[in-house]
Design a protein around this motif. Structure first.
Motif, mmCIF file in Angstrom:
data_model
loop_
_atom_site.group_PDB
_atom_site.id
_atom_site.type_symbol
_atom_site.label_atom_id
_atom_site.label_comp_id
_atom_site.label_asym_id
_atom_site.label_seq_id
_atom_site.Cartn_x
_atom_site.Cartn_y
_atom_site.Cartn_z
ATOM 1 N N HIS A 105 0.825 -1.210 0.000
ATOM 2 C CA HIS A 105 0.000 0.000 0.000
ATOM 3 C C HIS A 105 0.861 1.264 0.000
ATOM 4 C CE1 HIS A 105 0.897 -0.737 4.180
ATOM 5 N NE2 HIS A 105 0.225 0.305 4.624
ATOM 6 N N ILE A 106 2.065 1.175 0.556
ATOM 7 C CA ILE A 106 2.991 2.311 0.499
ATOM 8 C C ILE A 106 3.438 2.534 -0.936
ATOM 9 C CG2 ILE A 106 5.196 3.218 1.317
ATOM 10 C CD1 ILE A 106 4.842 1.435 3.814
ATOM 11 N N ARG A 107 3.738 1.446 -1.635
ATOM 12 C CA ARG A 107 4.133 1.556 -3.042
ATOM 13 C C ARG A 107 2.999 2.130 -3.890
ATOM 14 N NH1 ARG A 107 6.196 -4.489 -2.296
ATOM 15 N NH2 ARG A 107 8.343 -4.135 -1.596
ATOM 16 N N TYR A 108 1.772 1.716 -3.599
ATOM 17 C CA TYR A 108 0.614 2.252 -4.326
ATOM 18 C C TYR A 108 0.480 3.758 -4.082
ATOM 19 C CZ TYR A 108 -1.851 -1.992 -5.989
ATOM 20 O OH TYR A 108 -2.223 -3.134 -6.649
ATOM 21 N N ILE A 109 0.700 4.192 -2.845
ATOM 22 C CA ILE A 109 0.580 5.618 -2.529
ATOM 23 C C ILE A 109 1.609 6.426 -3.316
ATOM 24 C CG2 ILE A 109 0.920 7.344 -0.712
ATOM 25 C CD1 ILE A 109 -0.330 5.323 1.249
ATOM 26 N N PHE A 110 2.850 5.967 -3.339
ATOM 27 C CA PHE A 110 3.873 6.642 -4.136
ATOM 28 C C PHE A 110 3.473 6.666 -5.609
ATOM 29 C CE2 PHE A 110 7.163 5.793 -0.728
ATOM 30 C CZ PHE A 110 7.530 7.116 -0.564
ATOM 31 N N ALA A 111 3.015 5.508 -6.113
ATOM 32 C CA ALA A 111 2.657 5.413 -7.522
ATOM 33 C C ALA A 111 1.502 6.342 -7.855
ATOM 34 C CB ALA A 111 2.302 3.968 -7.869
ATOM 35 N N TYR A 112 0.442 6.298 -7.053
ATOM 36 C CA TYR A 112 -0.729 7.129 -7.319
ATOM 37 C C TYR A 112 -0.365 8.617 -7.303
ATOM 38 C CZ TYR A 112 -5.392 9.116 -7.084
ATOM 39 O OH TYR A 112 -6.521 9.847 -7.352
ATOM 40 N N ALA A 113 0.474 9.007 -6.341
ATOM 41 C CA ALA A 113 0.862 10.416 -6.208
ATOM 42 C C ALA A 113 1.879 10.842 -7.263
ATOM 43 C CB ALA A 113 1.429 10.669 -4.813
ATOM 44 N N GLY A 114 2.467 9.870 -7.971
ATOM 45 C CA GLY A 114 3.465 10.199 -8.973
ATOM 46 C C GLY A 114 4.766 10.692 -8.380
ATOM 47 N N VAL A 115 5.100 10.175 -7.196
ATOM 48 C CA VAL A 115 6.321 10.593 -6.500
ATOM 49 C C VAL A 115 7.374 9.501 -6.627
ATOM 50 C CG1 VAL A 115 7.322 11.188 -4.261
ATOM 51 C CG2 VAL A 115 5.035 12.016 -4.872
#
Length: 295
Positions: A105-115
């Motif tokens: 879920h941390i990886r998804y958050i980075f991915a979704y935010a484009g960071v």
């Protein structure tokens, strides 16, 4: 941001004595003779307006306003605005294993935010030595500008605040926390099945989770998402949607893609998240899963 700050200052200046409807005392951060408007408005931001909500741009005093708060502010506005005022970090390095587990879920958050972040996949051979250097002998650890931060949900919650994924109000943020913690209860049961080495015990656990726990939780999540127009919280994507998408992806991995057909709202949410270009790009380049070392 400059326009927003100007808007803050405009109302702050009124709040600190320039408003005919409000009267401030010096102890409350009120207007002081000789204090220029910039000093007054900055003082208001720091002392008065944390946790306040601007409902409109017109100055319309509330009947209950007694002078301690400018009358066109209400709890929550400052909270929502500061969600987008993230701290600018130089680098993120996420350390975890080659599995979704507690870091996906941390990886998804980075991915979704484009960071951008350094997605370090720790091998079984690397883990014993790395374990000695982690804060509490466990992963994931997010290294932020050289500083180690442990605990998966603490990391995820912090990033969600940084990237504006905690909803529009404090109540939304609370509901995100409730759902994520509840999803954690279910995920713990699913993880036990996946990590059980004994085949007989694993099947017993799988049967219990399949017949009892999964239907109980998923039916409740289905209703929440359906009643909320396709999102778990609020009217836009929050980090609880991303956590839910991860769990649903794991659920399909265990029981097949047809397993979500009886939960159409959950299936729709997962597909919507996976269709986000940044998330889709991450999933396409995600490395194959490796066995999970015991921590």
């Amino acid at each position: 941001m400059a326009a927003e700050r100007s808007q803050w200052k405009s109302c702050c200046a009124r709040s600190l004595g320039n408003c005919p409807d409000d009267k401030y005392s010096e102890s409350d951060g009120g207007a002081k003779p000789g204090r220029n408007p910039t000093e007054q408005s900055d003082l208001a931001i720091s002392r008065v307006l944390v946790g306040c909500e601007r409902t409109d741009t017109a100055h319309t005093p509330r009947p209950e306003a007694t002078g301690s708060v400018c009358s066109d502010w209400r709890p929550g506005w400052f909270y929502r605005k500061t969600q987008k005022m993230s701290i600018q970090h130089e680098s993120y390095k996420l350390q975890y294993f080659d599995v979704p587990g507690r870091a996906e879920h941390i990886r998804y958050i980075f991915a979704y935010a484009g960071v951008d972040f350094d997605d370090v996949r720790v091998s079984k051979d690397q883990w014993p030595e790395l374990k000695k250097k982690t804060p509490f002998g466990k992963l994931p650890v997010l290294v932020i500008d050289g500083k180690d931060v442990p605990q998966s949900n603490a990391i995820a919650r912090y990033l969600a605040r940084q990237f504006g994924l905690t909803g529009k109000t404090e109540w939304d943020a609370l509901q995100c926390d409730v759902l994520v913690d509840t999803l954690g209860d279910l995920q713990e049961s699913v993880t036990k099945v996946m990590k059980e080495p004994d085949p007989i015990k694993r099947e017993e656990l799988r049967a219990r989770v399949t017949k009892e726990e999964l239907p109980f939780y998923l039916s409740k999540f289905e209703k929440i998402v359906k009643d909320n127009g396709g999102y778990s919280v609020g009217s836009d994507v929050t980090w609880s949607d991303l956590v839910l998408a991860v769990l649903l992806d794991q659920f399909e991995g265990m029981y097949g893609r047809a397993a979500l057909n009886i939960y159409p709202s959950l299936k729709g949410l997962k597909e919507r998240i996976h269709d986000v270009p940044n998330v889709k790009a991450y999933l396409e380049k995600r490395p194959p899963r490796s066995p999970l070392p015991r921590q």
